[in-house]
Design a protein around this motif. Structure first.
Motif, mmCIF file in Angstrom:
data_model
loop_
_atom_site.group_PDB
_atom_site.id
_atom_site.type_symbol
_atom_site.label_atom_id
_atom_site.label_comp_id
_atom_site.label_asym_id
_atom_site.label_seq_id
_atom_site.Cartn_x
_atom_site.Cartn_y
_atom_site.Cartn_z
ATOM 1 N N GLN A 79 8.432 20.158 -30.137
ATOM 2 C CA GLN A 79 9.184 19.604 -31.260
ATOM 3 C C GLN A 79 10.393 20.482 -31.576
ATOM 4 O OE1 GLN A 79 6.984 19.310 -34.930
ATOM 5 N NE2 GLN A 79 8.804 18.810 -36.109
ATOM 6 N N GLU A 80 10.198 21.783 -31.543
ATOM 7 C CA GLU A 80 11.280 22.711 -31.875
ATOM 8 C C GLU A 80 12.450 22.577 -30.891
ATOM 9 O OE1 GLU A 80 8.078 23.792 -31.238
ATOM 10 O OE2 GLU A 80 7.393 24.120 -33.290
ATOM 11 N N LEU A 81 12.132 22.513 -29.605
ATOM 12 C CA LEU A 81 13.187 22.394 -28.601
ATOM 13 C C LEU A 81 13.912 21.057 -28.725
ATOM 14 C CD1 LEU A 81 14.728 23.557 -26.230
ATOM 15 C CD2 LEU A 81 12.960 22.694 -24.713
ATOM 16 N N TYR A 82 13.159 19.999 -28.940
ATOM 17 C CA TYR A 82 13.767 18.683 -29.104
ATOM 18 C C TYR A 82 14.724 18.680 -30.298
ATOM 19 C CZ TYR A 82 14.431 13.790 -30.227
ATOM 20 O OH TYR A 82 15.000 12.586 -30.537
ATOM 21 N N GLU A 83 14.269 19.204 -31.429
ATOM 22 C CA GLU A 83 15.118 19.215 -32.623
ATOM 23 C C GLU A 83 16.352 20.089 -32.430
ATOM 24 O OE1 GLU A 83 12.395 20.280 -35.759
ATOM 25 O OE2 GLU A 83 11.573 18.236 -35.857
ATOM 26 N N SER A 84 16.210 21.210 -31.718
ATOM 27 C CA SER A 84 17.382 22.058 -31.478
ATOM 28 C C SER A 84 18.381 21.363 -30.550
ATOM 29 C CB SER A 84 16.977 23.425 -30.918
ATOM 30 O OG SER A 84 16.564 23.320 -29.579
ATOM 31 N N LEU A 85 17.897 20.612 -29.567
ATOM 32 C CA LEU A 85 18.790 19.861 -28.686
ATOM 33 C C LEU A 85 19.532 18.765 -29.454
ATOM 34 C CD1 LEU A 85 16.593 19.513 -25.476
ATOM 35 C CD2 LEU A 85 18.640 20.912 -25.754
ATOM 36 N N LYS A 97 20.188 18.778 -32.679
ATOM 37 C CA LYS A 97 21.148 19.447 -33.560
ATOM 38 C C LYS A 97 22.381 19.895 -32.774
ATOM 39 C CE LYS A 97 21.693 23.261 -36.866
ATOM 40 N NZ LYS A 97 23.100 23.188 -36.709
ATOM 41 N N GLU A 98 22.163 20.468 -31.584
ATOM 42 C CA GLU A 98 23.278 20.905 -30.750
ATOM 43 C C GLU A 98 24.158 19.721 -30.350
ATOM 44 O OE1 GLU A 98 24.067 23.157 -26.472
ATOM 45 O OE2 GLU A 98 22.069 23.192 -27.339
ATOM 46 N N LEU A 99 23.538 18.615 -30.016
ATOM 47 C CA LEU A 99 24.292 17.414 -29.657
ATOM 48 C C LEU A 99 25.110 16.907 -30.849
ATOM 49 C CD1 LEU A 99 24.952 15.228 -27.579
ATOM 50 C CD2 LEU A 99 22.891 14.029 -28.309
ATOM 51 N N ASP A 100 24.502 16.897 -32.024
ATOM 52 C CA ASP A 100 25.228 16.486 -33.232
ATOM 53 C C ASP A 100 26.410 17.403 -33.506
ATOM 54 O OD1 ASP A 100 23.538 14.342 -33.621
ATOM 55 O OD2 ASP A 100 22.302 15.352 -35.133
ATOM 56 N N LYS A 103 33.833 17.384 -31.305
ATOM 57 C CA LYS A 103 34.657 16.465 -30.524
ATOM 58 C C LYS A 103 35.531 15.629 -31.454
ATOM 59 C CE LYS A 103 34.423 12.565 -27.389
ATOM 60 N NZ LYS A 103 33.562 11.541 -26.827
ATOM 61 N N GLU A 104 34.977 15.187 -32.570
ATOM 62 C CA GLU A 104 35.742 14.388 -33.516
ATOM 63 C C GLU A 104 36.857 15.205 -34.166
ATOM 64 O OE1 GLU A 104 32.936 12.642 -36.192
ATOM 65 O OE2 GLU A 104 31.980 11.486 -34.594
#
Length: 176
Positions: free
Chosen positions: A49-55, A57-60, A66-67
């Motif tokens: 769960q921690e790795l998924y949430e960090s990925l 967040k990083e993508l966001d 980018k915007e």
């Protein structure tokens, strides 16, 4: 991005069925996802769960950055120095010896003010046809003095991609 099988931990569907928590512990210990194989093919990836949430967040964060990066006025290509400056700007977005989606490539270059043979009613197939015929894509930017300035992208279609049309950019050339 693709990984070699030995660069990340792996497990099998059978092992997941026996003890999914062992696979999660392996992912937590290695601080990466665990590739799950089914009959020698990757079926998926298990993440903590921690790795998924960090990925996520990083993508966001990357999307937000980018915007923020908006080219409001592309540099004028009125001299060789300006041509070089524009080429370097393009190379920050389009890297030689990489694969890029044709649609994304076209969007990035049109954001810089370039135009291609594709118009609003034609899809990317026109670009792929140009690439197959000539081995390059040509994008033109009108200069202040009226002389066209062009960038040629030498490359070939990437046939390994099945869902998104991609090309392999080999060289970026400037044509004054």
């Amino acid at each position: 991005m693709t990984f070699k099988k030995l660069e990340v931990p792996t497990s099998s569907i059978t092992e997941v069925k026996k003890s999914p928590m062992d696979v999660f512990q392996q992912a937590r210990k290695e601080k990466t996802g665990v590739y799950i194989f089914n009959r020698e093919k990757i079926a998926g990836v298990m993440l903590t769960q921690e790795l998924y949430e960090s990925l996520v967040k990083e993508l966001d964060d990357l999307r937000a950055k980018k915007e923020e990066i908006v080219v409001t006025n592309p540099p004028e290509a009125t001299s060789q120095a300006r041509s070089d400056e524009l080429l370097e700007l393009v190379k920050t977005k389009i890297v030689p010896n990489t694969t890029i989606a044709v649609k994304k490539l076209d969007e990035q270059l049109t954001d810089f003010g370039f135009s291609s043979k594709r118009d609003a009613f034609q899809g990317i197939d026109t670009l792929l046809e140009e690439l197959q015929t000539t081995g390059k894509l040509t994008y033109v930017l009108a200069q202040a003095n009226g002389t066209p300035f062009a960038i040629e992208l030498i490359g070939e279609e990437d046939y390994q991609s099945t869902f998104v049309k991609k090309i392999i950019i080999k060289k970026i050339l400037v044509k004054d």
